[in-house]
Design a protein around this motif. Sequence first.
Motif, PDB file in Angstrom:
ATOM      1  N   TYR A 165     111.555  87.294 -24.088  1.00 20.56           N
ATOM      2  CA  TYR A 165     110.856  87.423 -23.086  1.00 20.56           C
ATOM      3  C   TYR A 165     109.837  88.577 -23.059  1.00 20.56           C
ATOM      4  CZ  TYR A 165     111.137  83.132 -20.397  1.00 20.56           C
ATOM      5  OH  TYR A 165     111.089  81.646 -20.111  1.00 20.56           O
ATOM      6  N   ALA A 166     110.631  89.808 -22.996  1.00 22.78           N
ATOM      7  CA  ALA A 166     110.035  91.055 -23.232  1.00 22.78           C
ATOM      8  C   ALA A 166     109.192  91.439 -24.308  1.00 22.78           C
ATOM      9  CB  ALA A 166     111.012  92.190 -22.991  1.00 22.78           C
ATOM     10  N   PHE A 167     109.682  90.961 -25.391  1.00 23.90           N
ATOM     11  CA  PHE A 167     108.948  91.175 -26.934  1.00 23.90           C
ATOM     12  C   PHE A 167     107.806  90.109 -26.778  1.00 23.90           C
ATOM     13  CE2 PHE A 167     107.987  89.445 -31.137  1.00 23.90           C
ATOM     14  CZ  PHE A 167     107.471  90.735 -31.688  1.00 23.90           C
ATOM     15  N   GLY A 168     107.679  88.797 -26.473  1.00 23.34           N
ATOM     16  CA  GLY A 168     106.680  88.092 -26.408  1.00 23.34           C
ATOM     17  C   GLY A 168     105.615  88.248 -25.514  1.00 23.34           C
ATOM     18  N   VAL A 169     106.028  88.661 -24.285  1.00 19.57           N
ATOM     19  CA  VAL A 169     105.125  89.163 -23.270  1.00 19.57           C
ATOM     20  C   VAL A 169     104.161  90.150 -23.988  1.00 19.57           C
ATOM     21  CG1 VAL A 169     104.802  89.956 -21.060  1.00 19.57           C
ATOM     22  CG2 VAL A 169     106.147  88.024 -21.313  1.00 19.57           C
ATOM     23  N   GLY A 170     104.697  91.147 -24.437  1.00 20.87           N
ATOM     24  CA  GLY A 170     104.255  92.480 -25.038  1.00 20.87           C
ATOM     25  C   GLY A 170     103.308  92.018 -26.166  1.00 20.87           C
ATOM     26  N   ALA A 171     103.776  91.229 -27.126  1.00 16.96           N
ATOM     27  CA  ALA A 171     103.132  91.148 -28.200  1.00 16.96           C
ATOM     28  C   ALA A 171     101.735  90.136 -27.945  1.00 16.96           C
ATOM     29  CB  ALA A 171     103.746  89.998 -29.199  1.00 16.96           C
TER      30      ALA A 171
END
Length: 407
Positions: A165-171
């Motif tokens: 989730y953290a990676f997807g939201v940031g990307a």
Amino acid sequence: MSEQSRSEVTGPGHGKAAAPLRRMTARDRDEEHRAATPLELFFDLVFVVAIAQAGVALVHALAEGHIGHGVSGYAMVFFAIWWAWMNFSWFASAYDTDDVLYRVTTLVQMAGVLILAAGVSRAFDHSEFGVVWFGYVVMRVALISQWLRAGLSAHGEERRTALRYAFGVGACQVGWLGLLLLPDGAKPWLFLGMAILELMVPMWAERVRETTWHPHHIAERYGLFLIIVLGETILAATAGVRVALDENEALGDLLPIAGGGLLIIFSAWWIYFVVPVHEHLTSNRTAFLWGYGHYLVFGSAAATGAGIEVAIEESIGKAHISTTTAAACVTVPAALYLVTVWLLHARHSKRGIGQAILPATALAVLACTFAGHWAVLLAGVAAALSVVAGVTVSAIQSRTTATNGTA
């Protein structure tokens, strides 16, 4: 759930003061008496500003006859508003610790929503998304920190889900930079592509392990947000009537629109809350479809209020569109609302002829478009009659079931 684990997740909304810091462990999906917290209600309030800004921009575009620009601009801006609310609400359903750090992070997200609201008019009218993008940066820095905190408190698959989730939201936030760099003609296509990617992040993240969102809590949160949207609809209609009265317009032209608008709004509330929808939210598959579908529910409800204001402006000669077009600004979103609510959850609890009530009402509301200045009133009557029909059919079916059960 043990008393110890329960104490780790309860907060002031449950009668206890916020602790300085707790481990951000997942809440129990089967937790009893789970309800929206005061912080969540406070969070929802900031969206009143953003929804109002989107509604005002839509009214101006439709009243000037810029239908295509109005619909496309509203669809993009409302997605930004709705998705910001979604990001917080589903996370909070699974990981609300209500400690001091969680509260502060949520307040930062609220500040981001207010920044977003300040940029709605620029995004709508001139495709200038800089302020909206920066508002999302503020919100997402806070959201990513929440997911990282949840990941650090978890192990194994749960940690992988949080980090995804953290990676997807940031990307995705990096991808939205295109709105600042690309020419105006390419922005709608970028928006569509990025919106699809945003919707895919939760599905990708939860393939590892489902988060423990709470069905009853999620259903309540969506219902509360709908009430806010309907409140904005009433406010928009009231503002339109006030302007007309300030200009000494005859009440005879306004009362049918105001009365029909109220009937539509009251019926929209009744139709939505007649079904205990949390019983349908049994898995991520059903929850994703139901949750994402509410983009149309919330968006059409808010657009109906804007349409009522447009109909009022047309009746007093301030809108540069025909009476039929003004009526369609009310009847089309109202019909979309009826069909979407039926598809998402009303049909799951209806039997027999009850299944046909909302689709038939949507067709009747659309037919009212061609009724001239009486269109909104007749559409309101049709919506109200659908409520009467639904209550009557349910009563008959319940009585029949009871009779057969005792036979």
